[in-house]
Design an enzyme around this catalytic site. Structure first.
Site, PDB file in Angstrom:
ATOM      1  NE  ARG A 104      49.332  41.489  38.916  1.00 31.51           N
ATOM      2  CZ  ARG A 104      50.549  41.016  39.135  1.00 31.51           C
ATOM      3  NH1 ARG A 104      51.331  41.561  40.055  1.00 31.51           N
ATOM      4  NH2 ARG A 104      51.009  39.985  38.439  1.00 31.51           N
ATOM      5  CG  HIS A 131      49.462  35.039  37.652  1.00 27.96           C
ATOM      6  ND1 HIS A 131      49.354  35.924  36.591  1.00 27.96           N
ATOM      7  CD2 HIS A 131      50.636  35.354  38.275  1.00 27.96           C
ATOM      8  CE1 HIS A 131      50.402  36.736  36.583  1.00 27.96           C
ATOM      9  NE2 HIS A 131      51.197  36.406  37.589  1.00 27.96           N
ATOM     10  CD  GLN A 134      54.435  33.448  36.497  1.00 29.05           C
ATOM     11  OE1 GLN A 134      54.393  34.641  36.721  1.00 29.05           O
ATOM     12  NE2 GLN A 134      55.537  32.834  36.099  1.00 29.05           N
ATOM     13  CG  ASP A 220      53.248  32.185  44.447  1.00 31.76           C
ATOM     14  OD1 ASP A 220      54.132  33.062  44.574  1.00 31.76           O
ATOM     15  OD2 ASP A 220      52.083  32.447  44.104  1.00 31.76           O
ATOM     16  CB  CYS A 260      55.133  33.070  39.614  1.00 31.24           C
ATOM     17  SG  CYS A 260      54.560  33.476  41.276  1.00 31.24           S
ATOM     18  NE  ARG A 288      54.041  36.592  33.102  1.00 30.00           N
ATOM     19  CZ  ARG A 288      53.652  37.344  34.134  1.00 30.00           C
ATOM     20  NH1 ARG A 288      54.246  37.196  35.305  1.00 30.00           N
ATOM     21  NH2 ARG A 288      52.635  38.186  34.035  1.00 30.00           N
TER      22      ARG A 288
HETATM   23  N1  NVA Z   1      50.376  34.400  44.454  1.00 31.30           N
HETATM   24  C1  NVA Z   1      51.065  35.660  44.330  1.00 31.30           C
HETATM   25  C2  NVA Z   1      51.645  35.792  42.958  1.00 31.30           C
HETATM   26  C3  NVA Z   1      52.384  37.070  42.689  1.00 31.30           C
HETATM   27  C4  NVA Z   1      52.894  37.163  41.284  1.00 31.30           C
HETATM   28  C5  NVA Z   1      50.118  36.805  44.641  1.00 31.30           C
HETATM   29  O1  NVA Z   1      48.959  36.738  44.223  1.00 31.30           O
HETATM   30  O2  NVA Z   1      50.533  37.737  45.320  1.00 31.30           O
HETATM   31  N1   CP Z   2      55.097  36.829  38.606  1.00 34.63           N
HETATM   32  C1   CP Z   2      54.501  38.034  38.551  1.00 34.63           C
HETATM   33  O1   CP Z   2      53.363  38.177  38.085  1.00 34.63           O
HETATM   34  O2   CP Z   2      55.274  39.051  39.013  1.00 34.63           O
HETATM   35  P1   CP Z   2      54.828  40.566  39.298  1.00 34.63           P
HETATM   36  O3   CP Z   2      53.918  40.538  40.502  1.00 34.63           O
HETATM   37  O4   CP Z   2      56.095  41.301  39.524  1.00 34.63           O
HETATM   38  O5   CP Z   2      54.071  41.075  38.099  1.00 34.63           O
END
Ligand code: NVA
Ligand code: CP
Length: 306
Positions: A104, A131, A134, A220, A260, A288
């Site tokens: 990540r 992502h 997801q 989101d 998500c 997930r």
């Molecule tokens: N769009 C959000 C998703 C978190 C799971 C982010 O990137 O923070």
């Molecule tokens: N939806 C998702 O990826 O959640 P986290 O940021 O908690 O991993």
């Protein structure tokens, strides 16, 4: 089998994804019945987090353990990654000590460079652009609840972020339509989204129009991780882009709501919607786990004959 990575949704064909969903269903059923399935005994997953996570970390770590393997957590703060070690060098070393890596991070370029120097499969656990894990779980959840997503309409309300981009890629693979509504200045960037064309999505200035007759409404956070400096400005710009009960009322009567997570009730979604009858967010989060177990199995062992 040559090394396969999952860096963006379109890295997998429709056939591979259909296979993964069939495996997801089987793995989920076995898990629910408490039947042990340890095909990844002696395999190690390394998870690298440059941003926070609850679901992604937990689902990968628990998933790997449930498949008989081990998972190791690294973060930027207390590894050499945060002190300027080149990502290519990190990839060379980490991939000699593990069987699969999940990352990540920020720019997609970082994970592409890592994968270019990795001896083992690399999975995108979220970048600024995408992502894919997801949407794997989201589409599995849709199919589980409603059947095929082909030809259906997904309404995306809010920021054209990593999750939105991945929905748009998935629409090309599975042949469904996305109605996107973002505030002015936050529109989809097709090249950044990695799209082949513009035939699977339509942009709407009015979020109510985007949601009309949708089979699935999804949204989101207004501010994604890494963009916190824009938070106040975004709160103002996105104020009219909340998924609320009025919006769900113009979608199809049996429409689903997905998010998500983590969610901000009163911002991108009302409490009445996320905690209401259309919402499948907890199944979505649970899936997930099951979908990523199928992904790990596929990347490490290839296709399992049923
Ligand atoms: N769009 C959000 C998703 C978190 C799971 C982010 O990137 O923070
Ligand atoms: N939806 C998702 O990826 O959640 P986290 O940021 O908690 O991993």
């Amino acid at each position: 089998m040559p090394i396969k990575h999952f860096l963006q949704f379109k890295d997998f064909t429709r056939d591979e994804l259909d296979y993964l969903f069939a495996r997801t269903r089987w793995i989920k059923t076995e898990f629910k019945a408490y039947r042990r399935y340890w095909p990844l005994a002696d395999r190690t997953l390394v998870m690298i987090f440059e941003k926070a996570s609850t679901r992604t970390r937990l689902s990968f770590e628990a998933g790997m353990q449930q498949l008989g393997g081990a998972a190791i957590y690294l973060n930027t703060r207390d590894s050499q990654l945060g002190r300027g070690e080149p990502v290519e060098d990190a990839a060379e070393v980490i991939s000699r000590m593990s069987d699969v890596v999940m990352i990540r991070t920020f720019e997609q370029d970082i994970i592409e460079r890592f994968a270019g120097h990795s001896r083992v499969p690399v999975i995108n656990g979220l970048t600024n652009e995408y992502h894919p894990c997801q949407i794997l779980a989201d589409i599995y959840t849709y199919i589980e609840q409603r059947g095929s997503i082909q030809g259906k309409t997904v309404a995306w309300i809010g920021d054209s972020n990593n999750v939105c981009n991945t929905w748009l890629q998935a629409a090309e693979v599975f042949d469904f339509n996305v109605h996107v509504s973002t505030p002015p200045g936050y529109e989809v960037e097709p090249e950044r989204a990695g799209l082949y064309g513009t035939g699977h999505y339509e942009e709407f200035a009015d979020p109510m129009q985007a949601a009309r007759d949708a089979d699935l409404v999804t949204t989101d956070v207004w501010t994604s991780m890494g963009f916190e400096a824009e938070n106040e400005e975004r709160k103002r710009d996105f104020a009219d882009w909340q998924v609320d009960e009025d919006m769900m009322a113009v979608a199809k009567p049996d429409s689903l709501f997905m998010h998500c997570l983590p969610a901000h009730r009163g911002e991108e979604v009302s409490a009445g919607v996320i905690d209401g009858p259309h919402s499948v967010v907890w199944d979505e989060a649970e899936n997930r786990l099951h979908a990523q177990k199928a992904l790990l199995e596929y990347l490490l062992l290839g296709r399992i004959e049923a």
